[in-house]
Design an enzyme around this catalytic site. Structure first.
Site, mmCIF file in Angstrom:
data_model
loop_
_atom_site.group_PDB
_atom_site.id
_atom_site.type_symbol
_atom_site.label_atom_id
_atom_site.label_comp_id
_atom_site.label_asym_id
_atom_site.label_seq_id
_atom_site.Cartn_x
_atom_site.Cartn_y
_atom_site.Cartn_z
ATOM 1 C CE1 TYR A 191 -3.308 2.801 0.488
ATOM 2 C CE2 TYR A 191 -3.136 2.562 2.871
ATOM 3 C CZ TYR A 191 -3.662 3.193 1.766
ATOM 4 O OH TYR A 191 -4.559 4.227 1.935
ATOM 5 C CG ASN A 200 -1.779 6.573 1.600
ATOM 6 O OD1 ASN A 200 -1.062 7.357 1.007
ATOM 7 N ND2 ASN A 200 -3.083 6.751 1.706
ATOM 8 C CE1 TYR A 201 -1.201 2.737 6.466
ATOM 9 C CE2 TYR A 201 -1.573 0.421 5.982
ATOM 10 C CZ TYR A 201 -1.997 1.617 6.527
ATOM 11 O OH TYR A 201 -3.229 1.672 7.150
ATOM 12 N NE ARG A 202 6.413 7.661 0.235
ATOM 13 C CZ ARG A 202 5.886 7.925 -0.950
ATOM 14 N NH1 ARG A 202 6.177 7.181 -1.994
ATOM 15 N NH2 ARG A 202 5.046 8.932 -1.092
#
Ligand code: FDA
Length: 471
Positions: free
Chosen positions: A408, A410-412
């Site tokens: 994901y 956004n969970y880099r």
């Protein structure tokens, strides 16, 4: 700012620009282009790898959208315009101020900024009912590499598609988003039920949860937090917290839980009924009598260092593999990590994987987020925790999505790969992490990037490269 980026050797920006007007952003883009300076755009500053304020590509400036946080909610049309520097808490607050039966599906932490969050998808407690934030964005304002202010009509559908999940700092500076709000019941129900390995067979319970997930009603979102705790008898135990938002009252929730996940043994007294906006306070783990004004607080800071990773699970993880996870959890200090298993399904199954750049839709049972935290910022501590999370991630490979192993954005996670600093990354190189974040949507993102920013002006360590580098 994550402490691990607050060191004497961290590259520092030439300037932090806090624009008051759109023309200030246009000027910053124009000057940066002219002088060969990189831009980092910062909204809420929650990037897991600090990419909104630290750049390995120097020289660079930060455009901090702290002054762009205006929110206008229009109840009759059930829409809102939200400037990119606003925090999720402010969005939730301003909607609830006008209506207690309208809401927006987005992340749990109220200090997350909408600029980065919506650029990467935006998942939260209502995703099984309503999907992601980007599934409800109906217009946007973007300043592109030529300094033009574009809306959905003038940017065209392809660019509008790309900015809703294709990652921040890649296609331009998003100034504002137009949201289509969703209806929520006046009463929702929440619970946090904890079970520890001392009192219950957690392997059996978590194993069973994986089968229950696909049968859950779409009004029900379920997440498990997995941690270790010191028990009263001095033993270290694994603690699971089953946390849920149900879009309805407790009398409707209990039979659903009894039918789909009776093993949890949920009781009426475990549940609390409240309004949707109060549930935001509940999931922020604040006392229930906390004033909603806390959602407007802009001063919260992250004062620890951490590293995150993510996975998607399509088939239940066997019990023996869960036991292997528990064993690894005992290897690090109590409360220095957290695993989160978040249920997918429901509405997420119905939205096509190409409708936005976010591809993890039908067939995903749940998402795993791995987090590890530390306070002392010496290299030994850093290596200890980062090596631990990497080893757990590698242990999980046989049990999670494959070809590609999904992640994901956004969970880099920069472990998945990074661009060459001079912007010359090849398609093949970038597709290593691009396919994990975007699946088959990666190619379309490359095409859009090529059309709108062929010289790769807006870039960071993991931005989508243009076609000129397709070698
Ligand atoms: P930040 O300002 O750091 O930006 C992130 C990225 O987007 C950077 O690359 C930045 O340059 C770029 N960017 C920012 N604003 C932009 C703009 N206006 N135009 C173009 N590019 C822009 N996620 C989730 O889905 N659900 C959740 O519940 C949570 N919860 C959560 C809690 C906590 C404590 C953290 C630290 C993070 C989360 N996240 C999350 C992850 C979060 O969604 C992710 O880190 C977002 O990118 C954060 O957006 P910010 O604007 O805060 O970050």
């Amino acid at each position: 700012m994550l402490f691990r980026y607050n060191t004497s050797i961290t590259p520092k920006p030439l300037a932090i620009i806090t624009p008051l007007k759109k023309s200030h952003i246009q000027a910053a883009i124009s000057c940066s282009k002219k002088h060969g300076i990189q831009i980092r755009v910062r909204s809420g500053g929650h990037d897991y790898e600090g990419l909104s304020y630290v750049s390995s590509i120097v020289p660079y400036v930060v455009i901090d959208l702290v002054n762009f946080r205006n929110i206008t909610v229009d109840v009759p049309t059930k829409t809102a315009w939200v400037e990119a520097g606003a925090q999720l808490g402010e969005v939730y607050y301003r909607i609830a101020e006008k209506s207690r039966t309208l809401a927006f599906p987005a992340g749990v932490c109220h200090t997350v900024g909408v600029g980065g969050h919506f650029s990467g998808g935006g998942s939260g407690m209502m995703m099984r009912k309503h999907g992601l934030s980007v599934d409800h964005i109906i217009d946007a304002q973007l300043i592109d590499v030529k300094g033009r202010i574009l809306d959905r009509k003038s940017m065209g559908e392809d660019l509008f598609w790309a900015i809703r999940g294709g990652g921040g700092n890649t296609f331009g500076v998003v100034i504002a988003w137009k949201l289509s709000l969703v209806k929520v019941p006046a009463t929702v129900s929440v619970f946090n039920v904890t079970r520890t390995s001392l009192e219950q067979n957690l392997t059996k319970l978590v194993h069973r949860w994986q089968y229950a997930v696909s049968k859950f009603h779409e009004d029900l979102f379920s997440r498990i937090f997995i941690e270790t705790v010191n028990s009263t008898n001095g033993e270290i135990a694994i603690r699971t917290t089953f946390t849920s938002l149900f879009l309805g009252d407790v009398d409707r929730l209990l039979p659903i839980m009894q039918e789909t996940f009776p093993e949890l043994g949920l009781m009426k007294q475990d549940c609390v009924e409240m309004s949707w906006i109060e549930s935001v306070i509940f999931f922020a783990e604040l006392p229930l009598n906390t004033s909603l004004d806390v959602l407007l607080d802009k001063t919260l800071e992250i004062t620890i260092s951490g590293k995150g990773k993510s996975d998607y699970v399509n088939e239940p993880i066997p019990g023996i593999a869960l036991e292997g996870i528990w064993k690894r959890l005992y290897q690090v200090d109590v409360q220095s990590f957290q695993l989160q298993f978040s249920s997918y399904g429901g509405r997420m199954n119905e939205i096509s994987e190409s409708s936005t750049p976010f591809p993890h839709r039908a067939g995903t049972l749940f998402q795993i987020q791995y987090l590890v935290f530390w306070v002392e910022d010496d290299i030994r501590t850093f290596e200890l925790y980062v090596n631990w999370i990497r080893s757990l991630y590698s242990y999980m490979a046989p049990y999670v999505s494959k070809n590609p192993r999904g992640a994901y954005i956004n969970y880099r996670d920069l472990d998945l790969g990074v661009n060459n600093p001079n912007g010359s990354t090849s398609y093949k190189q970038a597709s290593v992490w691009g396919a994990k974040y975007f699946g088959r949507n990666f190619d379309k993102l490359v095409q859009v990037k090529t059309a709108v920013d062929p010289d790769n002006f807006f870039r960071n360590e993991q931005s989508v490269p243009p076609i000129s580098s397709w070698v």
